[in-house]
Enzyme design. Structure first.
Site, short mmCIF file in Angstrom:
data_model
loop_
_atom_site.label_atom_id
_atom_site.label_comp_id
_atom_site.label_asym_id
_atom_site.label_seq_id
_atom_site.Cartn_x
_atom_site.Cartn_y
_atom_site.Cartn_z
N ARG A 123 0.81 -1.21 0.00
CA ARG A 123 0.00 0.00 0.00
C ARG A 123 0.85 1.27 0.00
O ARG A 123 0.43 2.30 -0.54
CB ARG A 123 -0.96 0.00 1.19
CG ARG A 123 -2.16 -0.88 0.92
CD ARG A 123 -3.11 -0.89 2.08
NE ARG A 123 -4.39 -1.49 1.70
CZ ARG A 123 -5.28 -1.95 2.56
NH1 ARG A 123 -5.04 -1.90 3.85
NH2 ARG A 123 -6.41 -2.46 2.13
N LYS B 109 -12.82 -11.23 8.53
CA LYS B 109 -13.84 -10.20 8.74
C LYS B 109 -15.20 -10.74 8.31
O LYS B 109 -15.77 -10.34 7.29
CB LYS B 109 -13.48 -8.93 7.95
CG LYS B 109 -12.29 -8.18 8.52
CD LYS B 109 -12.00 -6.91 7.73
CE LYS B 109 -10.72 -6.24 8.19
NZ LYS B 109 -10.28 -5.16 7.30
N GLY C 284 -12.28 -4.86 1.19
CA GLY C 284 -13.69 -4.48 1.35
C GLY C 284 -14.15 -3.58 0.21
O GLY C 284 -15.24 -3.75 -0.34
N GLY D 257 -5.94 -6.46 1.99
CA GLY D 257 -4.59 -6.31 2.54
C GLY D 257 -3.92 -7.65 2.79
O GLY D 257 -2.78 -7.87 2.39
N1 LIG Z 1 -9.60 -20.02 10.26
C1 LIG Z 1 -9.25 -18.81 10.66
N2 LIG Z 1 -9.43 -18.43 11.96
C2 LIG Z 1 -9.06 -17.19 12.36
N3 LIG Z 1 -8.51 -16.25 11.57
C3 LIG Z 1 -8.33 -16.58 10.28
C4 LIG Z 1 -8.69 -17.87 9.76
N4 LIG Z 1 -8.38 -17.90 8.46
C5 LIG Z 1 -7.84 -16.70 8.15
N5 LIG Z 1 -7.80 -15.91 9.23
C6 LIG Z 1 -7.22 -14.56 9.35
O1 LIG Z 1 -7.90 -13.68 8.52
C7 LIG Z 1 -7.08 -12.52 8.42
C8 LIG Z 1 -7.39 -11.81 7.15
O2 LIG Z 1 -8.76 -11.50 7.11
P1 LIG Z 1 -9.36 -10.27 6.31
O3 LIG Z 1 -8.86 -8.99 6.93
O4 LIG Z 1 -10.81 -10.50 6.25
O5 LIG Z 1 -8.70 -10.47 4.87
P2 LIG Z 1 -8.28 -9.37 3.82
O6 LIG Z 1 -7.40 -8.36 4.51
O7 LIG Z 1 -7.53 -10.15 2.78
O8 LIG Z 1 -9.55 -8.78 3.31
C9 LIG Z 1 -5.65 -13.01 8.49
O9 LIG Z 1 -4.97 -12.30 9.51
C10 LIG Z 1 -5.80 -14.49 8.85
O10 LIG Z 1 -4.91 -14.91 9.86
O1 LIG Z 2 -7.56 -2.70 5.23
C1 LIG Z 2 -8.61 -2.19 4.81
O2 LIG Z 2 -9.65 -2.91 4.38
P1 LIG Z 2 -9.51 -4.40 3.75
O3 LIG Z 2 -8.88 -5.29 4.82
O4 LIG Z 2 -10.95 -4.79 3.46
O5 LIG Z 2 -8.67 -4.28 2.51
C2 LIG Z 2 -8.79 -0.70 4.70
O6 LIG Z 2 -7.64 0.00 5.14
C3 LIG Z 2 -10.04 -0.26 5.46
O7 LIG Z 2 -9.88 -0.55 6.82
P2 LIG Z 2 -11.18 -0.74 7.73
O8 LIG Z 2 -11.84 -2.04 7.30
O9 LIG Z 2 -10.65 -0.78 9.16
O10 LIG Z 2 -12.08 0.46 7.50
#
Ligand SMILES: Nc1ncnc2c1ncn2[C@@H]1O[C@H](COP(=O)(O)OP(=O)(O)O)[C@@H](O)[C@H]1O
Ligand SMILES: O=C(OP(=O)(O)O)[C@H](O)COP(=O)(O)O
Length: 401
Positions: free
Chosen positions: A41, A202, A381, A358
């Site tokens: 980023r 998430k 997101g 991310g």
């Molecule tokens: N089975 C699981 N239990 C708990 N956490 C998990 C599991 N699988 C993946 N994760 C966690 O999900 C996190 C990423 O989730 P998220 O923020 O939703 O993804 P992204 O940033 O790609 O959108 C990672 O830190 C990973 O460790």
């Molecule tokens: O990491 C972000 O979102 P993402 O994990 O969905 O890519 C953005 O910086 C937004 O962060 P936020 O979901 O805390 O508003």
């Protein structure tokens, strides 16, 4: 795609000597020692900042980091300054806040081509509330607003949306423009079969998005932490795995909807479980329906990986958001790495592969396959909301082209 057709670009703004407030998304992952573990980023923000510097602007950078509740030292932006300075080839100054007298003083001192990084905007609760007074204070720092924070464009916060009401011109940065061009272009008319892979933790954010994806995709693969909500909804015991109890009904509805729409919904049939949430946990592979009490699922199992890869072999467009497991721990990174390798292989065969989020991007970077993908989005997101056909508040607030 129901998003604003075209927004005013940075290239149209008069920049010489102007104070330019640039909302970037420098929400990068940091380890326990506050080292940046993936700088995607930061690198993605560089072209806009360089352009501004080259055109004599005085650059004010604003971003959030994490989800702090008030001032929280571990979410300070200080650890980002050295890398940012290195990438820009100048010494980036940093303020201890994002509004107030000291910040105003530092802004007044920025030379043409200079860069000042403000402290985490989320240290003020008014940021996420999109408080107009707070937005006005941010706006008062500058003459021009540039939004290059695609990753946060789905949030109607003071620095992403509110500020554009009080600071004109309000234009899109190069990263924002590129993401919109690519994502809207690639998914408005995807080459089919079109698959989405959704994982990560998430759950509450993503489970709703799955509903919309069901309208567009032919294949939907689920992994990561969210699968346990689906298992629990099906009556399986999930041990201590991540579950969102209030989404159980929705999970059932989504599974029925997938069936009704003829979408091939794939949930892992086996999972890698651990006796604790730690890199050195004991682990074993079990069928998804038999997770013992006290254990938690941290990755998808080998049978699931094989099934997923076979399904992906049939596709022409794939969008991936969210890792398949806790890839930060080597033991539980296998599923995520297997998907990354598969998508790299498919890209080489002409399949359009789009990675968002991310952590998904960090996972792809970790295995050195980022440059093999068709498009790496800096927003998880945000890219999913675009896919959903939603309007992104951070884009809507900008001036029309
Ligand atoms: N089975 C699981 N239990 C708990 N956490 C998990 C599991 N699988 C993946 N994760 C966690 O999900 C996190 C990423 O989730 P998220 O923020 O939703 O993804 P992204 O940033 O790609 O959108 C990672 O830190 C990973 O460790
Ligand atoms: O990491 C972000 O979102 P993402 O994990 O969905 O890519 C953005 O910086 C937004 O962060 P936020 O979901 O805390 O508003």
């Amino acid at each position: 795609m129901a998003t604003k057709k075209s927004v005013s670009s940075l290239k149209e703004a008069d920049l010489k000597g102007k104070r330019v407030f640039v909302r970037v998304d420098l929400n990068v992952p940091l380890d326990d020692n506050l080292n940046i573990t993936d700088d995607t980023r930061i690198r993605a923000a560089v072209p806009t900042i360089k352009y501004l510097r080259d055109h004599g602007a005085r650059v004010i950078l604003a971003t959030h980091l994490g989800r702090p509740k008030g001032v929280t030292p571990k979410y300070s932006l200080k650890p980002l300054v050295p890398r940012l300075s290195e990438l820009l080839g100048i010494e980036v100054k940093m303020a201890n806040d994002c509004i107030g007298e000291e910040v105003e003083k530092l802004v007044a001192e920025i030379p043409e081509g200079g860069v000042l990084l403000l402290e985490n905007v989320r240290f003020h609760k008014e940021e996420e509330k999109n408080d107009p007074e707070f937005a006005k204070k941010l706006a008062s720092l500058a003459d021009v607003y540039v939004n290059d924070a695609f990753g946060t464009a789905h949030r109607a916060h003071a620095s992403t949306e509110g500020v554009a009401k009080y600071l004109k011109p309000s234009v899109a940065g190069f990263l924002m423009q590129k993401e919109l061009d690519y994502l809207v272009g690639a998914v408005a008319n995807p080459k089919k079969p079109f698959a989405a892979i959704v994982g990560g933790s998430k759950v509450s954010t993503k489970i709703g998005v799955i509903e919309s994806l069901l309208e567009k995709v032919d294949i939907l693969i689920l992994g990561g932490g969210m699968i346990f909500t689906f298992y629990k909804a099906q009556g399986h015991s999930v041990g201590s795995s991540l579950v969102e109890e209030d989404k159980l009904d929705l999970a059932n509805t989504l599974m029925e909807k997938a069936k009704a729409k003829g979408v091939f919904l794939l949930l892992p049939t086996d999972v890698v479980i651990a006796d604790k949430f730690a890199a050195d946990a004991n682990s074993k592979v079990v069928p998804a329906s038999s997770i013992p009490d006290g254990w938690l699922g941290l990755d998808v199992g080998p049978d699931s990986i094989q099934t997923f890869c076979e399904a992906l072999d049939t596709t022409k467009t794939v969008i991936w958001n969210g890792p398949m497991g806790v890839f930060e721990f080597e033991k539980f990174a296998v599923g995520t790495e297997a998907i990354a390798k598969k998508l790299a292989e498919l890209s080489g065969k002409g399949v359009t592969t789009i990675i968002g989020g991310g952590d998904s991007v960090a996972a792809v970077e970790k295995v050195g396959l980022a440059d093999k993908m068709s498009h790496i989005s800096t927003g998880g997101g945000a890219s999913l909301e675009l896919l959903e056909g939603k309007q992104l508040p951070g884009v809507l607030a900008l001036d029309d082209a």
